[in-house]
Design a protein around this motif. Structure first.
Motif, PDB file in Angstrom:
ATOM      1  N   SER B 138       0.832  -1.186   0.000  1.00 29.50           N
ATOM      2  CA  SER B 138       0.000   0.000   0.000  1.00 29.50           C
ATOM      3  C   SER B 138       0.870   1.240   0.000  1.00 29.50           C
ATOM      4  O   SER B 138       1.997   1.231   0.510  1.00 29.50           O
ATOM      5  CB  SER B 138      -0.891  -0.009   1.241  1.00 29.50           C
ATOM      6  N   GLY B 158      10.538 -14.194   4.658  1.00 27.42           N
ATOM      7  CA  GLY B 158       9.862 -13.525   3.543  1.00 27.42           C
ATOM      8  C   GLY B 158      10.804 -13.183   2.406  1.00 27.42           C
ATOM      9  O   GLY B 158      11.867 -12.597   2.625  1.00 27.42           O
ATOM     10  N   GLY B 162      12.241  -9.632   3.155  1.00 25.56           N
ATOM     11  CA  GLY B 162      13.612  -9.908   3.585  1.00 25.56           C
ATOM     12  C   GLY B 162      14.611  -9.193   2.691  1.00 25.56           C
ATOM     13  O   GLY B 162      15.619  -8.657   3.153  1.00 25.56           O
TER      14      GLY B 162
HETATM   15  C1  LIG Z   1      -3.542  -5.504  -1.303  1.00 25.41           C
HETATM   16  C2  LIG Z   1      -2.322  -5.819  -0.458  1.00 25.41           C
HETATM   17  C3  LIG Z   1      -1.639  -4.776   0.155  1.00 25.41           C
HETATM   18  C4  LIG Z   1      -0.519  -5.047   0.964  1.00 25.41           C
HETATM   19  N1  LIG Z   1       0.123  -4.000   1.565  1.00 25.41           N
HETATM   20  C5  LIG Z   1       1.183  -4.245   2.367  1.00 25.41           C
HETATM   21  C6  LIG Z   1       1.868  -3.171   3.034  1.00 25.41           C
HETATM   22  O1  LIG Z   1       1.526  -1.993   2.866  1.00 25.41           O
HETATM   23  N2  LIG Z   1       2.909  -3.469   3.857  1.00 25.41           N
HETATM   24  C7  LIG Z   1       3.322  -4.768   4.056  1.00 25.41           C
HETATM   25  O2  LIG Z   1       4.283  -4.979   4.811  1.00 25.41           O
HETATM   26  N3  LIG Z   1       2.693  -5.808   3.425  1.00 25.41           N
HETATM   27  C8  LIG Z   1       1.655  -5.573   2.586  1.00 25.41           C
HETATM   28  N4  LIG Z   1       1.028  -6.634   1.956  1.00 25.41           N
HETATM   29  C9  LIG Z   1       1.591  -7.982   2.090  1.00 25.41           C
HETATM   30  C10 LIG Z   1       2.736  -8.147   1.076  1.00 25.41           C
HETATM   31  O3  LIG Z   1       2.207  -8.156  -0.240  1.00 25.41           O
HETATM   32  C11 LIG Z   1       3.521  -9.462   1.234  1.00 25.41           C
HETATM   33  O4  LIG Z   1       2.637 -10.546   1.333  1.00 25.41           O
HETATM   34  C12 LIG Z   1       4.430  -9.451   2.447  1.00 25.41           C
HETATM   35  O5  LIG Z   1       5.341  -8.376   2.365  1.00 25.41           O
HETATM   36  C13 LIG Z   1       5.203 -10.753   2.586  1.00 25.41           C
HETATM   37  O6  LIG Z   1       5.932 -10.985   1.396  1.00 25.41           O
HETATM   38  P1  LIG Z   1       7.343 -11.732   1.440  1.00 25.41           P
HETATM   39  O7  LIG Z   1       7.749 -11.987   0.018  1.00 25.41           O
HETATM   40  O8  LIG Z   1       8.280 -11.013   2.299  1.00 25.41           O
HETATM   41  O9  LIG Z   1       7.015 -13.087   2.158  1.00 25.41           O
HETATM   42  P2  LIG Z   1       6.695 -14.501   1.431  1.00 25.41           P
HETATM   43  O10 LIG Z   1       7.961 -15.056   0.896  1.00 25.41           O
HETATM   44  O11 LIG Z   1       5.581 -14.268   0.490  1.00 25.41           O
HETATM   45  O12 LIG Z   1       6.186 -15.303   2.666  1.00 25.41           O
HETATM   46  C14 LIG Z   1       7.009 -16.132   3.482  1.00 25.41           C
HETATM   47  C15 LIG Z   1       6.109 -17.083   4.251  1.00 25.41           C
HETATM   48  O13 LIG Z   1       5.409 -16.366   5.263  1.00 25.41           O
HETATM   49  C16 LIG Z   1       4.013 -16.487   5.067  1.00 25.41           C
HETATM   50  N5  LIG Z   1       3.443 -15.184   5.380  1.00 25.41           N
HETATM   51  C17 LIG Z   1       3.655 -14.044   4.730  1.00 25.41           C
HETATM   52  N6  LIG Z   1       3.009 -13.021   5.325  1.00 25.41           N
HETATM   53  C18 LIG Z   1       2.360 -13.540   6.358  1.00 25.41           C
HETATM   54  C19 LIG Z   1       1.509 -13.007   7.342  1.00 25.41           C
HETATM   55  N7  LIG Z   1       1.189 -11.715   7.390  1.00 25.41           N
HETATM   56  N8  LIG Z   1       0.998 -13.837   8.259  1.00 25.41           N
HETATM   57  C20 LIG Z   1       1.277 -15.140   8.235  1.00 25.41           C
HETATM   58  N9  LIG Z   1       2.087 -15.703   7.329  1.00 25.41           N
HETATM   59  C21 LIG Z   1       2.621 -14.924   6.407  1.00 25.41           C
HETATM   60  C22 LIG Z   1       3.830 -16.883   3.612  1.00 25.41           C
HETATM   61  O14 LIG Z   1       2.632 -17.596   3.378  1.00 25.41           O
HETATM   62  C23 LIG Z   1       5.047 -17.720   3.372  1.00 25.41           C
HETATM   63  O15 LIG Z   1       4.845 -19.037   3.810  1.00 25.41           O
HETATM   64  C24 LIG Z   1      -0.083  -6.385   1.148  1.00 25.41           C
HETATM   65  C25 LIG Z   1      -0.780  -7.423   0.504  1.00 25.41           C
HETATM   66  C26 LIG Z   1      -1.880  -7.157  -0.279  1.00 25.41           C
HETATM   67  C27 LIG Z   1      -2.618  -8.302  -0.942  1.00 25.41           C
END
Ligand SMILES: Cc1cc2nc3c(=O)[nH]c(=O)nc-3n(C[C@H](O)[C@H](O)[C@H](O)COP(=O)(O)OP(=O)(O)OC[C@H]3O[C@@H](n4cnc5c(N)ncnc54)[C@H](O)[C@@H]3O)c2cc1C
Ligand code: HEM
Ligand code: FES
Lengths: 121, 331
Positions: B138, B158, B162
């Motif tokens: 966002s 993540g 990360g």
């Molecule tokens: C419309 C929208 C807006 C968003 N806005 C923001 C924002 O403003 N700021 C922000 O920080 N994120 C936001 N997100 C979430 C963001 O898109 C990612 O999902 C988040 O940053 C994690 O991505 P990653 O690649 O680091 O982790 P990934 O590699 O995708 O995840 C690592 C593991 O952790 C799990 N996991 C990830 N997140 C969570 C969680 N919250 N709870 C439990 N398990 C989880 C995954 O399923 C996966 O197994 C938003 C998502 C959507 C759909």
């Protein structure tokens, strides 16, 4: 003769009725587990289809569709008590919106007519 | 059997399979994250053939008209032949210019977009990394500011968060796709009470929306709730207190589940919000962002207390879902 749907104001009336009705259904612990949906807009659209149909508005659902559309709910335990609850909320909704008793009666009759199909009897 | 053509090769789909799953299974790279139609990472364009209506839910009309659809929500009927292309023309190049730690696990990422980029405060964008990794964030910035600002919470393990937290250096290039979402302030009812509620980085869009509303001259009360598990999960506390001091109609309430003290209130977010509402919240508008369970539960409760569905704007931050995860739309 014009339908109840037309006489109570057509599509805009349905749009007003749907929130009142959906709120009652979601607030009723006897039946709200059937209506939980992550997408509330989508659920609301279905409620509107329901209201439009029982008020005699434009609708393409056949009795067969009603059977098929509620079969998975019957498998989850949908029964006559739930049906009565929904019909009760329908009646209250129309009354709250000031629909005359005579028209409410007509809608009730249509809803009652769908009982066998909805419950897959 | 349905089939999909992508870059001159045809790929068969299994019955009920989505375009996204079918292409990934056969080795085509398509950006994706939530697999639930919420993040728009998997946007593609149909260059020939029709996509089911369900694949375009939530898209802007202009995108629909040009054949764009969400690959994770697209299950073509048997016999369909669909030709698709990626959404690269919707992406603009951007440069990460600044990273700032806002709390123990939240970093502000500031980007300079290298093309005009129109958005409303509170909308979200999809960040696409060079290797195709895509995640949605966002916008915490205002359109009049020259940089886009994201608040990224570090998720254990993540991929994208990360990378932001550890590896990115200013100058790094990414692509930005969007904006999307209808969580934004609409001028016109300056006296309407506003309820803004977010958990964690759900504050990001609210930080944009609250400033946007105040700058637009909103005079009605604005209730901003920010929930976190414990005090170190809160951020921008001083900035928001200062903002509230300048605007008597802004009521900022940071709230933690545990570890509260004289400075920060302790208690369950949803119950506190509901307790703060009048009996019949007529004319209120709500903006809810962050943790999906919290957002969806609160939206339902607000609707039951009398909010109209059209006055509740919610962005659930759905996490990415691995391939074997639940099918789109399941809850
Ligand atoms: C419309 C929208 C807006 C968003 N806005 C923001 C924002 O403003 N700021 C922000 O920080 N994120 C936001 N997100 C979430 C963001 O898109 C990612 O999902 C988040 O940053 C994690 O991505 P990653 O690649 O680091 O982790 P990934 O590699 O995708 O995840 C690592 C593991 O952790 C799990 N996991 C990830 N997140 C969570 C969680 N919250 N709870 C439990 N398990 C989880 C995954 O399923 C996966 O197994 C938003 C998502 C959507 C759909
Ligand atoms: C008067 C009797 C009823 C009629 C005429 C009726 C009609 C309809 C219609 C037209 C739809 C929309 C279908 C669609 O567009 O997908 C629908 C869906 C639905 N109905 Fe009914 N209905 C009746 C009774 C009930 C009852 C008693 C329940 C449960 C308590 C119920 C639960 C549902 C649910 C949960 C859906 C959504 C189904 C889904 O999401 O898959 N209905 N109904
Ligand atoms: S919208 Fe398709 S992956 Fe998120």
């Amino acid at each position: 003769m014009s339908s109840v749907y037309e006489r109570i104001g057509g599509e805009p009336a349905m749009a007003a009725a749907v929130e009142v009705f959906y709120r009652k259904v979601l607030g009723d612990d006897r039946i709200n587990h059937f209506f939980e949906d992550v997408d509330m807009e989508r659920q609301a659209a279905k409620q509107k289809a329901f209201l439009t149909m029982v008020c005699g508005g434009p609708s393409n659902y056949s009795g067969k569709d009603m059977r098929a559309g509620h079969k998975h709910l019957v498998e989850r335990g949908l029964n006559a008590t739930h049906f009565d609850a929904v019909v009760g909320h329908l009646k209250e909704t129309l009354e709250e919106l000031g629909v005359p008793a005579e028209l409410v009666g007509q809608v009730m009759a249509v809803a009652e007519g769908a009982r066998a199909d909805v419950l897959n009897r | 059997m349905a089939k999909v053509r992508h870059e001159s090769a045809w790929y068969p789909l299994e019955p009920g399979e989505t375009v996204l799953d079918g292409l990934l299974r056969q080795g085509v790279h398509v950006p994706h994250a939530c697999r639930a139609g919420a993040c728009q990472s998997c946007l593609m364009r149909a260059t020939s053939g029709a996509v089911p209506e369900a694949a375009q839910v939530g898209l802007k009309d202009t995108l629909k008209a040009r054949g764009y659809f969400l690959a994770c929500a697209c299950r073509p009927q048997a016999g369909t032949a669909l030709e698709v292309a990626g959404a690269s023309e919707l992406r603009v190049p951007a440069r990460i210019v600044d990273l700032e730690s806002l709390s123990g696990d939240v970093v502000a990422v500031r980007l300079e977009v290298e093309a005009p980029f129109d958005y409303r405060a509170g909308q979200y964008v999809t960040v696409v990394r060079e290797d195709g990794l895509a995640r949605s964030y966002s916008l915490a910035s205002l359109p009049r500011e020259d940089r886009l600002e994201l608040h990224v919470r570090l998720v254990p393990g993540g991929a994208m968060s990360g990378w932001f937290a550890r590896d990115v250096r200013p100058g790094e290039r990414v692509h930005v796709q969007g904006p999307a979402g209808d969580c934004f302030y609409v001028p016109g009812q300056p006296e309407a009470p506003l309820l803004l509620a977010g958990t964690g980085t759900g504050l990001a869009p609210l930080y944009g929306i609250v400033r946007d509303a105040l700058e637009a001259g909103h005079t009605g009360p604005i209730h901003l709730f920010h929930g976190a598990l414990e005090p170190r999960g809160l951020y921008l506390v001083d900035a928001l207190r200062a903002l509230a001091a300048r605007h008597p109609n802004l009521h900022y309430r940071p709230l933690v589940l545990a570890g509260g003290d004289g400075d920060v209130e302790e208690g369950p977010l949803e119950a506190r919000i509901l307790a703060s509402l009048p009996k019949r919240p007529v004319g209120w508008r709500a903006f809810l962002c962050g943790n999906p369970e919290a957002v969806l539960s609160l939206r339902k409760k607000l609707f039951l207390t009398g909010f109209s569905l059209k006055d509740i704007h919610a962005d659930a931050f759905l996490p990415s879902t691995p391939r074997a995860g639940p099918v789109a739309g399941a809850a």
